[in-house]
Design an enzyme around this catalytic site. Structure first.
Site, PDB file in Angstrom:
ATOM      1  N   TYR A 118      47.174   8.837  58.924  1.00 31.61           N
ATOM      2  CA  TYR A 118      48.204   9.719  58.327  1.00 31.61           C
ATOM      3  C   TYR A 118      48.139   9.747  56.712  1.00 31.61           C
ATOM      4  CZ  TYR A 118      50.686   9.486  62.758  1.00 31.61           C
ATOM      5  OH  TYR A 118      50.851   9.478  64.116  1.00 31.61           O
TER       6      TYR A 118
ATOM      7  N   ASN B  81      44.170   6.294  64.191  1.00 32.14           N
ATOM      8  CA  ASN B  81      45.350   6.872  64.008  1.00 32.14           C
ATOM      9  C   ASN B  81      45.335   6.988  62.550  1.00 32.14           C
ATOM     10  OD1 ASN B  81      45.825   6.749  66.682  1.00 32.14           O
ATOM     11  ND2 ASN B  81      47.656   5.379  66.365  1.00 32.14           N
TER      12      ASN B  81
ATOM     13  N   GLU C  25      47.985   0.716  67.530  1.00 26.72           N
ATOM     14  CA  GLU C  25      48.202   0.357  66.304  1.00 26.72           C
ATOM     15  C   GLU C  25      48.557  -1.128  66.147  1.00 26.72           C
ATOM     16  OE1 GLU C  25      51.153   3.074  64.279  1.00 26.72           O
ATOM     17  OE2 GLU C  25      49.532   4.645  64.214  1.00 26.72           O
TER      18      GLU C  25
ATOM     19  N   ARG D  87      47.523  12.799  75.349  1.00 33.70           N
ATOM     20  CA  ARG D  87      47.706  11.188  75.264  1.00 33.70           C
ATOM     21  C   ARG D  87      49.426  10.723  75.133  1.00 33.70           C
ATOM     22  NH1 ARG D  87      47.755   7.586  69.989  1.00 33.70           N
ATOM     23  NH2 ARG D  87      48.004   5.307  71.236  1.00 33.70           N
TER      24      ARG D  87
ATOM     25  N   HIS E 114      52.297   0.903  73.820  1.00 35.31           N
ATOM     26  CA  HIS E 114      52.708   1.644  72.702  1.00 35.31           C
ATOM     27  C   HIS E 114      54.257   0.933  72.046  1.00 35.31           C
ATOM     28  CE1 HIS E 114      51.897   5.412  70.377  1.00 35.31           C
ATOM     29  NE2 HIS E 114      52.901   4.838  69.695  1.00 35.31           N
TER      30      HIS E 114
ATOM     31  N   GLU F   5      45.598   9.891  66.876  1.00 32.75           N
ATOM     32  CA  GLU F   5      46.841  10.162  66.100  1.00 32.75           C
ATOM     33  C   GLU F   5      46.425  10.676  64.714  1.00 32.75           C
ATOM     34  OE1 GLU F   5      50.042   7.565  65.779  1.00 32.75           O
ATOM     35  OE2 GLU F   5      49.816   7.069  67.836  1.00 32.75           O
TER      36      GLU F   5
END
Ligand code: JJW
Length: 447
Positions: A296, A294, A166, A77, A121, A353
């Site tokens: 985290y 995504n 995002e 990606r 992005h 992600e």
């Protein structure tokens, strides 16, 4: 020992983004993006770092593809830098910029790796920011033109596409919290940018259906998980409001064709509201082929009067944190994904992600990043559990292939499974790279 074994058809990948790795900021006709402007203005990025050279992947992409090949991933990606391919923001294509991505795509395909392209992005051409940027609806038309040009150029070679990465970061973090480019602190600007990003997504999906009828397209919203600190109703509601900002605000429009009312009224109390025109939600809620997620970090959250827009306070207790200060909360990954599946149904999901910041350096030619391996094991264990619960997870893409420019945190914060020396651009695969390679090869790992 417990063996965590994944379905044979799960796709494995690694991710990067153009501004974070390419460098060559002033080469071959690339124009400045909002991140060039923002990072070169003092005080915005730690240590005054910027993406002028980054990892120099613009020149070293063949080496990077060899690292991907040895890693054994199915997918890579990466993102296209809009100011590299259309330096004026609209209009003429820059042949050298376009050639770079053809070369990269061809190199990937020759080496058996499937490209997955992110169109946006975060590196908006500065020329478009000068005309209002994402606050202006005209930027959604510029994006559609850019997307169409990319679909025509690469659609025969590339099957998997992501419109926007995002959107919460690109709108609220960038225009309300002021932490990312363009660094504004205006709630109405955040709300307008969020709406226009969603609209741009919808317009690109519409064009995609005509231009790449066999392809798959989605977007890649980010979300944390906020778990109520206590079962008290006010804590449960506070955690829910906090989640709505990242989750429902960006997913209800796409999957339900509306904004969540509770949040709309919170914004209205602060004199901010989305400028929705007739037909917007029809565009935004067109069916997509997958949702990218995504993830985290997560945290406990409780009600606190007067705390921010949503009166929610994070209470990370003593969760261990990665080197960027984000609490490690792998259970939140399972909770987020099963919650999304409950709310929006069986939409195929790619983890676009997931990864950890640890700033290990090279010692005797090795990078011993056991903490990153532990993080990946914990999060992949949550993914495994999510798959067993019946959620259609199609792929897992680690952030990141390389240490790179971590936005406002600069180069100090390292997310790569490959270490990058920013003076020599030397790449050194970390222990986590070899662990990931073994996991991909086996289709399982031992916990
Ligand atoms: C939130 C920090 C104050 C990137 C945030 C800062 C302070 C209220 C990593 N994902 O580099 C989120 N990343 O390019 C995309 N994701 O607030 C890829 N989210 O808040 C990675 C940063 C982030 C953030 C960073």
């Amino acid at each position: 020992m417990t063996t965590i074994e994944f379905p044979k058809d799960l796709k494995w990948g690694a991710a990067t983004a153009s501004y974070q790795i390419e460098g060559a900021a002033n080469e071959d006709g690339r124009s400045p993006s909002i991140w060039d402007t923002f990072s070169h203005a003092p005080g915005n990025v730690k240590n005054g770092d910027h993406g002028d050279e980054a990892c120099n992947s613009y020149h070293l992409y063949k080496e990077d593809v060899q690292h991907l090949k040895k890693l054994g991933v199915d997918l890579y990606r990466f993102s296209i830098a809009w100011p590299r391919v259309i330096p004026e923001g609209t209009g003429e294509l820059n042949p050298k910029g376009v050639a770079y991505y053809h070369n990269l795509i061809d190199e990937l395909i020759e080496n058996g790796i499937e490209p997955m392209i992110t169109l946006y992005h975060w590196d908006l051409p500065q020329v478009l920011q000068d005309k209002g940027g994402w606050e202006s609806r005209e930027t959604t038309d510029a994006f559609q033109q850019y997307a169409e040009a990319m679909f025509k150029e690469f659609g025969e070679k590339v099957n998997k596409w992501i419109t926007i990465n995002e959107p919460w970061c690109a709108s609220f973090l960038s225009n309300y919290l002021g932490i990312h480019a363009p660094g504004k602190t205006d709630l109405q600007a955040g709300v307008d940018v969020a709406h226009n990003l969603l609209l741009a997504h919808g317009k690109a999906v519409k064009s995609f259906r005509e231009l790449v009828p066999e392809g798959e397209i989605g977007y890649a919203p980010n979300a944390t998980w906020l778990e109520p600190f206590s079962p008290a109703e006010e804590d449960v509601n506070a955690a829910r409001r906090g989640m709505m900002w990242q989750k429902e605000w960006f997913m209800d429009p796409v999957f339900k064709g509306s904004y969540p009312e509770e949040l709309t009224s919170i914004f209205e109390n602060d004199n901010a509201s989305p400028k929705v025109e007739d037909g917007d939600f029809e565009l935004i809620s067109q069916p997509i082929d997958f949702m990218g997620i995504n993830y985290y970090t997560g945290s406990l959250a409780r009600h606190k009067e007067g705390e921010g827009l949503f009166e929610v306070e994070e209470v990370p207790l003593d969760y261990r944190k990665t080197d960027i200060g984000w609490p490690i909360y792998a259970d939140g990954f399972y909770k987020l994904l099963t919650d999304l599946n409950d709310t929006y149904g069986d939409v195929p999901i790619y983890i676009t992600e997931n990864g950890a910041c640890y700033n290990h350096e090279v010692e005797d030619g090795r990078v011993r990043d056991q903490e990153r391996i532990d993080y990946l094991k914990q999060h992949l264990t949550s993914i495994h559990r999510t798959i067993k619960a019946g959620v259609p997870i199609k792929g897992y893409i680690v952030w990141s292939l390389l240490d790179n420019f971590e936005w406002a945190e600069g180069y100090e914060k390292r997310f790569g499974i490959i270490h990058v020396n920013y003076r020599t651009f030397e790449r050194t695969p970390k222990d986590s790279y070899y662990w990931y390679r073994q996991t991909i090869q086996n289709g399982w790992f031992e916990l």
